[in-house]
Structures are given as structure tokens and as C-alpha cells.
Design an enzyme around this catalytic site. Structure first.
Site, PDB file in Angstrom:
ATOM      1  N   ASP A   1       0.805  -1.225   0.000  1.00 59.02           N
ATOM      2  CA  ASP A   1       0.000   0.000   0.000  1.00 59.02           C
ATOM      3  C   ASP A   1       0.838   1.275   0.000  1.00 59.02           C
ATOM      4  O   ASP A   1       0.432   2.299   0.553  1.00 59.02           O
ATOM      5  CB  ASP A   1      -0.973   0.002   1.203  1.00 59.02           C
ATOM      6  CG  ASP A   1      -1.864  -1.227   1.205  1.00 59.02           C
ATOM      7  OD1 ASP A   1      -2.220  -1.675   0.100  1.00 59.02           O
ATOM      8  OD2 ASP A   1      -2.198  -1.732   2.296  1.00 59.02           O
TER       9      ASP A   1
ATOM     10  N   LYS B   1       1.814   2.066  -5.122  1.00 57.26           N
ATOM     11  CA  LYS B   1       2.319   1.486  -6.384  1.00 57.26           C
ATOM     12  C   LYS B   1       1.367   1.796  -7.541  1.00 57.26           C
ATOM     13  O   LYS B   1       1.797   2.111  -8.646  1.00 57.26           O
ATOM     14  CB  LYS B   1       2.471  -0.046  -6.247  1.00 57.26           C
ATOM     15  CG  LYS B   1       3.502  -0.454  -5.199  1.00 57.26           C
ATOM     16  CD  LYS B   1       3.605  -1.959  -5.061  1.00 57.26           C
ATOM     17  CE  LYS B   1       2.390  -2.584  -4.384  1.00 57.26           C
ATOM     18  NZ  LYS B   1       2.188  -2.196  -2.979  1.00 57.26           N
TER      19      LYS B   1
ATOM     20  N   GLY C   1      -4.517  -4.273  -3.768  1.00 54.08           N
ATOM     21  CA  GLY C   1      -5.523  -3.229  -3.949  1.00 54.08           C
ATOM     22  C   GLY C   1      -4.786  -1.968  -4.336  1.00 54.08           C
ATOM     23  O   GLY C   1      -4.076  -1.390  -3.522  1.00 54.08           O
ATOM     24  N   HIS C   2      -4.887  -1.565  -5.594  1.00 53.20           N
ATOM     25  CA  HIS C   2      -4.146  -0.417  -6.091  1.00 53.20           C
ATOM     26  C   HIS C   2      -5.124   0.698  -6.453  1.00 53.20           C
ATOM     27  O   HIS C   2      -6.043   0.484  -7.240  1.00 53.20           O
ATOM     28  CB  HIS C   2      -3.299  -0.818  -7.304  1.00 53.20           C
ATOM     29  CG  HIS C   2      -2.273  -1.871  -6.987  1.00 53.20           C
ATOM     30  ND1 HIS C   2      -1.485  -2.467  -7.928  1.00 53.20           N
ATOM     31  CD2 HIS C   2      -1.905  -2.425  -5.807  1.00 53.20           C
ATOM     32  CE1 HIS C   2      -0.674  -3.339  -7.347  1.00 53.20           C
ATOM     33  NE2 HIS C   2      -0.916  -3.343  -6.052  1.00 53.20           N
TER      34      HIS C   2
ATOM     35  N   GLN D   1       1.960  -6.243  -3.388  1.00 51.65           N
ATOM     36  CA  GLN D   1       2.532  -6.431  -2.046  1.00 51.65           C
ATOM     37  C   GLN D   1       3.887  -5.699  -1.954  1.00 51.65           C
ATOM     38  O   GLN D   1       4.035  -4.675  -2.595  1.00 51.65           O
ATOM     39  CB  GLN D   1       2.650  -7.914  -1.680  1.00 51.65           C
ATOM     40  CG  GLN D   1       1.303  -8.600  -1.482  1.00 51.65           C
ATOM     41  CD  GLN D   1       0.636  -9.035  -2.771  1.00 51.65           C
ATOM     42  OE1 GLN D   1       1.246  -9.701  -3.578  1.00 51.65           O
ATOM     43  NE2 GLN D   1      -0.598  -8.661  -2.969  1.00 51.65           N
TER      44      GLN D   1
ATOM     45  N   THR E   1     -10.169  -4.186   1.153  1.00 51.86           N
ATOM     46  CA  THR E   1     -10.658  -4.898   2.334  1.00 51.86           C
ATOM     47  C   THR E   1     -11.248  -3.934   3.367  1.00 51.86           C
ATOM     48  O   THR E   1     -12.015  -4.354   4.232  1.00 51.86           O
ATOM     49  CB  THR E   1      -9.508  -5.672   3.016  1.00 51.86           C
ATOM     50  OG1 THR E   1      -8.495  -4.736   3.380  1.00 51.86           O
ATOM     51  CG2 THR E   1      -8.915  -6.724   2.098  1.00 51.86           C
TER      52      THR E   1
HETATM   53  P1  GDP Z   1      -0.674   0.272  -3.527  1.00 53.22           P
HETATM   54  O1  GDP Z   1      -1.285  -0.987  -3.023  1.00 53.22           O
HETATM   55  O2  GDP Z   1       0.799   0.327  -3.305  1.00 53.22           O
HETATM   56  O3  GDP Z   1      -1.052   0.590  -4.940  1.00 53.22           O
HETATM   57  O4  GDP Z   1      -1.286   1.443  -2.631  1.00 53.22           O
HETATM   58  P2  GDP Z   1      -2.840   1.649  -2.260  1.00 53.22           P
HETATM   59  O5  GDP Z   1      -3.529   2.209  -3.438  1.00 53.22           O
HETATM   60  O6  GDP Z   1      -3.390   0.436  -1.622  1.00 53.22           O
HETATM   61  O7  GDP Z   1      -2.713   2.708  -1.082  1.00 53.22           O
HETATM   62  C1  GDP Z   1      -2.117   3.954  -1.272  1.00 53.22           C
HETATM   63  C2  GDP Z   1      -3.157   5.034  -0.948  1.00 53.22           C
HETATM   64  O8  GDP Z   1      -2.503   6.287  -0.851  1.00 53.22           O
HETATM   65  C3  GDP Z   1      -4.207   5.214  -2.022  1.00 53.22           C
HETATM   66  O9  GDP Z   1      -5.411   5.587  -1.420  1.00 53.22           O
HETATM   67  C4  GDP Z   1      -3.654   6.351  -2.883  1.00 53.22           C
HETATM   68  O10 GDP Z   1      -4.677   7.091  -3.534  1.00 53.22           O
HETATM   69  C5  GDP Z   1      -3.001   7.192  -1.831  1.00 53.22           C
HETATM   70  N1  GDP Z   1      -1.802   7.940  -2.274  1.00 53.22           N
HETATM   71  C6  GDP Z   1      -0.832   7.563  -3.138  1.00 53.22           C
HETATM   72  N2  GDP Z   1       0.146   8.496  -3.190  1.00 53.22           N
HETATM   73  C7  GDP Z   1      -0.236   9.485  -2.345  1.00 53.22           C
HETATM   74  C8  GDP Z   1       0.373  10.712  -1.928  1.00 53.22           C
HETATM   75  O11 GDP Z   1       1.465  11.079  -2.337  1.00 53.22           O
HETATM   76  N3  GDP Z   1      -0.309  11.446  -0.993  1.00 53.22           N
HETATM   77  C9  GDP Z   1      -1.502  11.061  -0.483  1.00 53.22           C
HETATM   78  N4  GDP Z   1      -2.088  11.839   0.416  1.00 53.22           N
HETATM   79  N5  GDP Z   1      -2.097   9.908  -0.853  1.00 53.22           N
HETATM   80  C10 GDP Z   1      -1.467   9.138  -1.757  1.00 53.22           C
HETATM   81  P1  IMO Z   2      -0.885  -4.215  -2.303  1.00 53.68           P
HETATM   82  O1  IMO Z   2      -0.476  -4.728  -3.678  1.00 53.68           O
HETATM   83  C1  IMO Z   2      -0.850  -4.721   1.987  1.00 53.68           C
HETATM   84  C2  IMO Z   2      -0.911  -8.826   3.497  1.00 53.68           C
HETATM   85  C3  IMO Z   2      -2.131  -9.274   4.249  1.00 53.68           C
HETATM   86  C4  IMO Z   2      -1.486 -10.240   5.241  1.00 53.68           C
HETATM   87  C5  IMO Z   2      -0.410 -10.903   4.380  1.00 53.68           C
HETATM   88  C6  IMO Z   2      -0.830 -12.237   3.787  1.00 53.68           C
HETATM   89  O2  IMO Z   2      -2.160  -3.467  -2.317  1.00 53.68           O
HETATM   90  O3  IMO Z   2       0.252  -3.487  -1.680  1.00 53.68           O
HETATM   91  P2  IMO Z   2      -2.431 -12.906   1.775  1.00 53.68           P
HETATM   92  O4  IMO Z   2      -3.895 -12.685   1.557  1.00 53.68           O
HETATM   93  O5  IMO Z   2      -1.565 -12.332   0.714  1.00 53.68           O
HETATM   94  O6  IMO Z   2      -2.091 -14.344   2.053  1.00 53.68           O
HETATM   95  O7  IMO Z   2      -2.092 -12.128   3.153  1.00 53.68           O
HETATM   96  O8  IMO Z   2      -0.125 -10.004   3.343  1.00 53.68           O
HETATM   97  N1  IMO Z   2      -1.174  -8.281   2.151  1.00 53.68           N
HETATM   98  C7  IMO Z   2      -1.108  -6.986   1.848  1.00 53.68           C
HETATM   99  N2  IMO Z   2      -0.871  -5.907   2.623  1.00 53.68           N
HETATM  100  N3  IMO Z   2      -1.013  -4.571   0.658  1.00 53.68           N
HETATM  101  C8  IMO Z   2      -1.214  -5.636  -0.137  1.00 53.68           C
HETATM  102  O9  IMO Z   2      -1.206  -5.552  -1.488  1.00 53.68           O
HETATM  103  C9  IMO Z   2      -1.315  -6.918   0.461  1.00 53.68           C
HETATM  104  N4  IMO Z   2      -1.526  -8.158  -0.013  1.00 53.68           N
HETATM  105  C10 IMO Z   2      -1.434  -8.988   1.026  1.00 53.68           C
HETATM  106  O10 IMO Z   2      -2.750  -8.190   4.909  1.00 53.68           O
HETATM  107  O11 IMO Z   2      -0.851  -9.526   6.257  1.00 53.68           O
HETATM  108 MG    MG Z   3      -2.842  -1.614  -1.777  1.00 55.43          MG
END
Ligand code: GDP
Ligand code: IMO
Ligand code: MG
Length: 429
Positions: free
Chosen positions: A13, A16, A40-41, A223, A300
């Protein structure tokens, strides 16, 4: 260098999705190569927010999306996600999405087993997403998995399901969970087959052709390094390798094709699920980071644990993950904090170490050693150049760069696509 790989440098998270979307304007194809719909991106483009789990983020820019052999694919989740993003106006067709025919499928018993095991673990829960990722990868290695290409040979599915269900039903019954009926699973698979098969092909061949044509490939990791099954905080990890080397094996290209490796890290740290987190904050600052950063799981909805930036851990991720350039995201969330801390090492039973050890006991005992820095009072939110950043924010970024031993390539200052500072173009590195 023509290609770029994007990987998470913390516990997921990091942003990416945003970074891949931003970079996708410079790429021809975006490839997912590991993980599944546990990812979850989030991509924010103007007033529209896209939440992607399985689909490569480049689809939002209309770029060809490829799901490689290293991904585990839940066909129900895939089709539901395609329908969801189509309703948001994206074009997903067999021309814009290709799926490796040798990728492994996640079936309903995988999710059921994942959740039943978590339940049985009680306090020792891993905190998985419950989406069957672990059990599906187990089946792959155990050589009993059903793969995308098997859907094209329906006459073999009956016997394959026999073996699969003998294994899973035994385990499920032992955990007191309902077992699966072969005919029901088979009937549904046969319904799903044509819907999935229209996207299937040997993607390695297409990627080879694209490379010969000089096209730019962007590899989208899911991840992060600290969730890598080898290099992460085992057993509190996911079930795939998340380091950049996996982009090659998980897409069907050679290691030289991976290109420049970008590691994404938040300007602080978060983690979902259980497991060690040395720089975790249990105080008001932790709460503030969670609220301001809207630190809830993209798909989630689970709250994320928050803490200070851990440079010791990210440095380790840089080394084992093969990270050549760092992207620092969510710098804006630190705006206005009077004082910032950066973890530079750990005290473990009286000894100072500069890496996170492998043993879970030592990881859990690790106490952070902090370096303290002054915060900044101005705003970094929405900055698109160094000149837009408060001087102290630049100092913070530069200090992180020094500590993690990787140059900062991009800085992200809001969820919005264009609120990004480009220090160097990774495609030109
Ligand atoms: P990923 O799994 O690595 O793609 O990241 P996620 O999308 O799960 O979580 C990142 C969260 O931070 C998302 O809600 C993005 O919209 C938000 N985000 C990404 N870059 C920035 C930033 O520079 N500033 C802020 N405030 N939010 C950001
Ligand atoms: P993105 O791509 C954050 C975590 C789960 C748990 C562990 C194992 O959005 O960064 P799993 O279901 O993969 O067997 O769970 O990994 N986990 C993540 N945490 N971002 C994710 O993906 C994750 N995908 C799995 O919360 O701790
Ligand atoms: Mg994510």
C-alpha cells in the site's frame, strides 16, 4: 534502459498503483507478475477513483495489460473486476488485456481454506486477505493446480478436480468447514471457461515480440519486499516472491528484461495484518497518520497500522529487492508535524543491529533506534517540483535517500496522478 519494474519497499500500500499509472504514460504495456486479488491499487484521475486488484494499472491509460504466469487468478474476481471498471468507462477487451495461459487459478476452496485456517490460528492469525492466495500457490508448487489452459481441455477437469478436492475437502473437514461438491465446482468452471479463455495466450511470446519491437514494458508489483515469502517478516508474509527478480519468472522474460527497478515507500510506514512492526506508533501521532493518510485497505477496508519511516528496513528492501531508485509517496501526510523520527537500526536484547533479523522472536523483540528531525510548517501537498516543497521537507527526503542507499527518483505529494515530482526519468536510466 527501456523497461521499469515497480515494487513495494515496505509492507504494501505504498502507492504502487498511483506510480504505475503515472509511469504508464511513458510505457507501451503494463504487466502484473505475482500476487492476485489480495492487491488493492488505487488510482485517482480527476474526479474518478479506480480501485484495481488484478487488472494491470496501465489499463486506465488505455495501455495493453498483461497478467503473467506468476499471478494467481480467481476467475470470478477477474470477471467481476472487469465488469466494475467497464462500468467506470474503461475499455477491457481481449485486445487490451492478455492473460498467461499457464497462470494458476484460485477456486472457491482456496478462499474457504484460507479463511478456515486463519480462524483456527486464533491469536496467531497472519491477517491474510482471505482470498485464497496462499492455498492457490501451495497447489501450484504441489503440482495439483488447475491453470487457465486447463479450461481449454474440459475433458481433463473432472480428474483434476478429484485430486484437488481430495486434498482440500480433507483439510476443510478437519477444520470443521463445509466441503465442496465436485459437480457444482465443475459446472461453474465450465461456465467461466469461455469468458476467461478469450483473454488467454502464451504471453511470454507477446512480450518477446514487443521487446524486439523496442516497446517499453512496465512491470507492476503487488505487495512488497517485507511481505516476500523469502525475504519478508515470515510467517507474516504473502505466499509469493515480491522482489524485482520475480518480474522475470512471473512474466516469462529473462532477468535482463526487467530494467530499472523502482522501490515505492511511504514517507512513513504502514502495515495491514499481523506481524512485527518495530517503528509502529500506538499514540496520537499514529492515529493522526492513519486519519490523514486514510489508511484503510483499498479493497478490504481494514485499518492499517501506522508508524515512523523505517530506513533500516527500507535499506534492507533496497538490497534484497534490487531497488535502484526510490519513490517516496505521501510526503504531504507529514505536513505540519513539528518533529519527525526515522528508524535507523534496532536494539535487540541490548545489541544494536542494522538489519531486521530472520528469526520471528528477534523481529518481535526489535526496538527502534530513532534519529530525530525537525518537521516543516508549510505544505507539500500537490507539489510538482522541488521548488514547491518546504526546505525542511527536502532535507527529510535527502536524509532518507542517504540512509536507504538508493537515489530518490520520484516524490508523490497527493493521490492525484500529476501531483508528482520527477527527479529522474526511470525509463531513461
Ligand atoms: P498500492 O497498493 O501500493 O497501490 O497502494 P494503495 O492504493 O493500496 O494505497 C495507497 C493510498 O494512498 C491510495 O489511497 C492512494 O490514492 C493514496 N496515495 C498515493 N500516493 C499518495 C500521496 O502522495 N499522498 C496522499 N495523500 N495519498 C497518496
Ligand atoms: P498491495 O499490492 C498490503 C498482506 C495481508 C497479510 C499478508 C498475507 O495493495 O500493496 P495474503 O492474503 O496475501 O495471504 O495475506 O499479506 N497483504 C497486503 N498488505 N497490501 C497488499 O497488497 C497486500 N496483499 C497482502 O494483509 O498480512
Ligand atoms: Mg494496496
Amino acid at each position: 534502459m527501456a523497461n521499469v519494474a515497480v515494487i513495494g519497499a515496505q509492507w504494501g500500500d505504498e502507492g504502487k498503483g498511483k506510480v504505475v499509472d503515472w509511469l504508464a504514460s511513458r510505457a507501451d504495456v503494463v504487466v502484473r507478475y505475482q500476487g492476485g486479488h489480495n492487491a488493492g491499487h488505487t488510482l485517482v484521475v480527476g474526479t474518478e477513483t479506480y480501485k484495481l486488484a488484478l487488472l494491470p494499472s496501465g489499463l486506465v491509460r488505455g495501455k495493453l495489460g498483461v497478467i503473467g504466469n506468476g499471478v494467481v487468478i480467481d476467475p470470478e474476481a477477474l470477471l467481476a473486476e472487469i465488469a466494475r471498471v467497464r462500468a467506470q468507462g474503461l475499455i477491457v477487451t481481449p485486445e487490451t488485456l492478455r492473460i498467461a495461459d499457464n497462470a494458476v487459478l484460485i477456486l472457491p476452496m482456496h478462499g474457504a481454506l484460507d479463511r478456515a485456517r486463519e480462524e483456527a490460528r486464533g491469536d496467531r492469525k497472519i491477517g491474510t486477505t482471505g482470498r485464497g492466495i496462499g492455498p492457490a500457490y501451495e497447489d501450484k508448487v504441489a503440482r495439483r493446480a488447475i491453470r487457465v489452459c486447463d479450461l481449454a481441455e474440459p475433458e481433463t477437469l473432472d480428474t483434476k478436480l478429484d485430486e484437488l478436492l481430495r486434498h482440500h475437502n480433507t483439510l476443510l473437514a478437519s477444520l470443521g468447514s463445509p466441503i465442496f461438491d465436485k459437480q457444482t465446482v465443475l459446472a461453474r468452471l465450465l461456465e467461466l471457461a469461455p469468458l476467461v479463455l478469450q483473454y488467454a495466450e502464451p504471453v511470454w511470446e507477446r512480450l518477446d515480440t514487443l521487446r524486439k519491437e523496442g516497446k517499453r514494458i512496465l512491470f507492476e508489483g503487488a505487495q512488497a519486499v517485507m511481505l516476500d515469502v523469502d525475504h519478508g517478516t515470515y510467517p507474516y508474509v504473502t505466499s509469493s516472491n515480491t522482489v524485482a527478480a520475480t518480474a522475470a519468472s512471473g512474466a516469462g522474460v529473462g532477468p535482463h528484461a526487467v530494467g530499472f527497478v523502482l522501490g515505492i515507500a511511504k514517507a512513513y510506514t504502514t502495515r495491514v495484518g499481523s506481524g512485527p512492526f518495530p517503528s509502529e506508533l500506538h499514540d496520537d501521532i499514529g492515529k493522526l497518520l492513519g486519519e490523514r493518510g486514510q489508511e484503510f485497505g483499498t479493497n478490504t477496508g481494514r485499518p492499517r497500522r501506522c508508524g515512523w519511516f523505517d530506513a533500516c528496513m527500507v535499506r534492507q528492501a533496497v538490497k534484497v529487492g534490487g531497488i535502484q531508485g526510490l519513490v517516496l509517496t505521501k510526503l504531504d501526510i507529514l505536513d505540519g508535524l513539528p518533529e519527525l523520527r526515522i528508524c535507523t537500526g534496532y536494539r535487540i536484547n541490548g545489541t544494536v543491529v542494522h538489519h531486521l533479523p530472520a528469526a520471528p522472536g528477534a523481529q518481535a523483540a526489535a526496538e527502534p533506534n530513532y534519529e530525530i528531525m525537525e518537521g516543516w510548517s508549510g505544505s507539500s501537498r500537490g507539489a510538482r517540483s522541488w521548488a514547491d516543497l518546504p526546505a525542511q521537507a527536502i532535507k527529510y527526503v535527502r536524509r532518507i535517500e542517504e540512509l536507504v542507499e538508493a537515489p530518490v527518483t520520484l516524490v508523490s505529494t497527493s493521490p492525484e496522478r500529476d501531483d508528482t515530482i520527477m527527479v529522474r526519468d526511470p525509463f531513461e536510466d
